[in-house]
Design a protein around this motif. Structure first.
Motif, short mmCIF file in Angstrom:
data_model
loop_
_atom_site.label_atom_id
_atom_site.label_comp_id
_atom_site.label_asym_id
_atom_site.label_seq_id
_atom_site.Cartn_x
_atom_site.Cartn_y
_atom_site.Cartn_z
N THR A 88 -37.57 -34.66 -89.71
CA THR A 88 -38.90 -34.12 -89.95
C THR A 88 -39.63 -33.88 -88.64
O THR A 88 -39.31 -34.49 -87.61
CB THR A 88 -39.76 -35.08 -90.81
N THR A 89 -40.60 -32.99 -88.70
CA THR A 89 -41.55 -32.81 -87.60
C THR A 89 -42.94 -32.86 -88.21
O THR A 89 -43.18 -32.34 -89.30
CB THR A 89 -41.33 -31.47 -86.86
N SER A 90 -43.87 -33.53 -87.52
CA SER A 90 -45.22 -33.71 -88.02
C SER A 90 -46.23 -33.38 -86.94
O SER A 90 -45.98 -33.59 -85.76
CB SER A 90 -45.44 -35.15 -88.49
N LEU A 91 -47.41 -32.89 -87.39
CA LEU A 91 -48.47 -32.51 -86.48
C LEU A 91 -49.74 -33.28 -86.83
O LEU A 91 -50.16 -33.31 -87.99
CB LEU A 91 -48.73 -31.00 -86.62
N TYR A 92 -50.34 -33.92 -85.83
CA TYR A 92 -51.50 -34.79 -86.01
C TYR A 92 -52.69 -34.29 -85.20
O TYR A 92 -52.56 -34.14 -83.97
CB TYR A 92 -51.19 -36.22 -85.54
N PRO A 93 -53.84 -34.08 -85.82
CA PRO A 93 -55.05 -33.77 -85.04
C PRO A 93 -55.49 -35.01 -84.26
O PRO A 93 -55.34 -36.14 -84.72
CB PRO A 93 -56.09 -33.42 -86.11
N VAL A 94 -56.04 -34.78 -83.07
CA VAL A 94 -56.54 -35.85 -82.21
C VAL A 94 -58.06 -35.86 -82.28
O VAL A 94 -58.71 -34.82 -82.12
CB VAL A 94 -56.07 -35.65 -80.75
N ASN A 95 -58.63 -37.03 -82.52
CA ASN A 95 -60.08 -37.20 -82.54
C ASN A 95 -60.63 -37.20 -81.12
O ASN A 95 -59.88 -37.44 -80.16
CB ASN A 95 -60.44 -38.51 -83.24
N PRO A 96 -61.93 -37.01 -80.93
CA PRO A 96 -62.52 -37.03 -79.58
C PRO A 96 -62.27 -38.32 -78.81
O PRO A 96 -62.21 -38.31 -77.58
CB PRO A 96 -64.02 -36.82 -79.84
N GLY A 116 -59.44 -39.95 -78.85
CA GLY A 116 -58.01 -40.06 -78.60
C GLY A 116 -57.21 -40.60 -79.76
O GLY A 116 -55.99 -40.56 -79.74
N SER A 117 -57.87 -41.13 -80.79
CA SER A 117 -57.15 -41.63 -81.96
C SER A 117 -56.61 -40.47 -82.78
O SER A 117 -57.01 -39.32 -82.59
CB SER A 117 -58.07 -42.52 -82.81
N LEU A 118 -55.69 -40.79 -83.68
CA LEU A 118 -55.00 -39.76 -84.46
C LEU A 118 -55.46 -39.73 -85.90
O LEU A 118 -55.66 -40.78 -86.53
CB LEU A 118 -53.49 -40.02 -84.43
N GLU A 119 -55.59 -38.54 -86.42
CA GLU A 119 -55.81 -38.33 -87.85
C GLU A 119 -54.44 -38.34 -88.54
O GLU A 119 -53.41 -38.18 -87.88
CB GLU A 119 -56.49 -36.97 -88.09
N PRO A 120 -54.39 -38.49 -89.86
CA PRO A 120 -53.11 -38.34 -90.56
C PRO A 120 -52.53 -36.94 -90.32
O PRO A 120 -53.27 -35.99 -90.02
CB PRO A 120 -53.48 -38.53 -92.03
N ALA A 121 -51.24 -36.81 -90.47
CA ALA A 121 -50.57 -35.54 -90.24
C ALA A 121 -51.13 -34.46 -91.17
O ALA A 121 -51.31 -34.69 -92.36
CB ALA A 121 -49.07 -35.68 -90.45
N THR A 122 -51.38 -33.30 -90.59
CA THR A 122 -51.83 -32.16 -91.38
C THR A 122 -50.68 -31.22 -91.72
O THR A 122 -50.83 -30.34 -92.55
CB THR A 122 -52.92 -31.36 -90.64
N SER A 123 -49.55 -31.41 -91.07
CA SER A 123 -48.37 -30.61 -91.34
C SER A 123 -47.14 -31.50 -91.19
O SER A 123 -47.00 -32.19 -90.18
CB SER A 123 -48.28 -29.45 -90.34
N VAL A 124 -46.29 -31.50 -92.21
CA VAL A 124 -45.01 -32.21 -92.15
C VAL A 124 -43.94 -31.23 -92.62
O VAL A 124 -44.03 -30.69 -93.72
CB VAL A 124 -45.00 -33.46 -93.06
N ILE A 125 -42.97 -30.99 -91.77
CA ILE A 125 -41.88 -30.08 -92.11
C ILE A 125 -40.60 -30.89 -92.25
O ILE A 125 -40.20 -31.60 -91.32
CB ILE A 125 -41.71 -28.98 -91.05
#
Length: 185
Positions: free
Chosen positions: A138-146, A148-157
Motif C-alpha cells: 500500500t501507499t498512503s498520503l497524510y496531510p501535515v498540520n501546522p 508538524g503532526s499528521l492527520e489520518p491518511a486521506t488517500s490509501v492505494i
C-alpha cells in the motif's frame, strides 16, 4: 571500531540536520529494535575531523526503520513497524518535532494502512507525508498540520499484481514512495 560504526550508519536510514555548532551535523539513524537496536540514534558528526559520536538514543520506538526530515528541518517522520499484538495493521508513521538541541519531541502517529511500512517521504512544501508498505503493497498520503503532526491518511492505494519470482513475489511490495521535485506528483 570507528569503521564498523560508520558502516552501520551507512547501511541504515540516516538523515542529518545542522546543529548549533557549524562544524557538527546531527545524524538521525533509524534501526530495527526487533533485532537488538534501541530506537532512533542521534549522532554528532564532526565535519572537520570525521568523528562520529553517539549523542543520544530515543528509546521506546518500535522498529523505526526509515526516517525523513521535513524540508525546513523542523520535523522528523519515521516509518515504524509494530508487533501484530500492538497494531494489527502493521505499523505507523510517527511525527516528531526536532528540538534546539536535536532532541525528538513526539507529536503523534497514524496507522500505516499496511504491513511493514518501509519508506517515508515529505513533499517539498512540507504539507504532505507519504508512506509505502512492503508487506501489503500500500501507499498512503497524510496531510501535515501546522505543528508538524499528521492527520489520518486521506488517500490509501492498495497496489495489485505479482512479480516473475513466484517464491517471493506473489503480491505487490511497495518499497519506496517519492514526491517529484516540484511536488506536483
Amino acid at each position: 571500531m570507528r569503521k564498523a560504526f560508520l558502516f552501520i550508519l551507512i547501511s541504515l536510514s540516516v538523515f542529518s540536520v545542522k546543529s548549533q555548532d557549524s562544524d557538527i551535523l546531527n545524524l538521525y539513524v533509524g534501526t530495527f529494535t526487533s533485532e537488538g537496536a534501541e530506537g532512533i540514534y542521534l549522532c554528532h558528526f564532526n565535519q572537520q575531523t570525521g568523528d562520529i559520536v553517539l549523542a543520544k538514543t530515543f528509546k521506546g520506538i518500535d522498529n523505526p526503520s526509515f526516517l525523513k526530515i521535513s524540508p525546513d528541518g523542523r520535523y522528523l517522520y519515521a516509518a515504524t513497524r509494530a508487533a501484530a499484538v500492538i497494531e494489527t495493521s502493521g505499523g505507523y508513521v510517527s511525527a516528531y518535532r526536532i528540538g534546539s538541541g536535536g532532541e525528538l519531541i513526539f507529536l503523534n502517529k497514524q496507522v500505516s494502512n499496511g504491513q511493514e511500512p518501509c519508506h517515508v517521504d515529505v513533499s517539498p512544501d512540507g504539507w504532505l507525508v507519504a508512506v509505502a508498505t512492503y508487506g501489503s503493497g500500500t501507499t498512503s498520503l497524510y496531510p501535515v498540520n501546522p505543528d508538524g503532526s499528521l492527520e489520518p491518511a486521506t488517500s490509501v492505494i492498495q497496489n495489485e499484481g505479482r512479480g516473475p519470482n513466484q517464491q517471493r513475489q506473489l503480491s505487490p511490495h511497495a518499497q519506496s514512495i517519492k514526491f517529484s521535485p516540484d511536488g506536483k506528483q
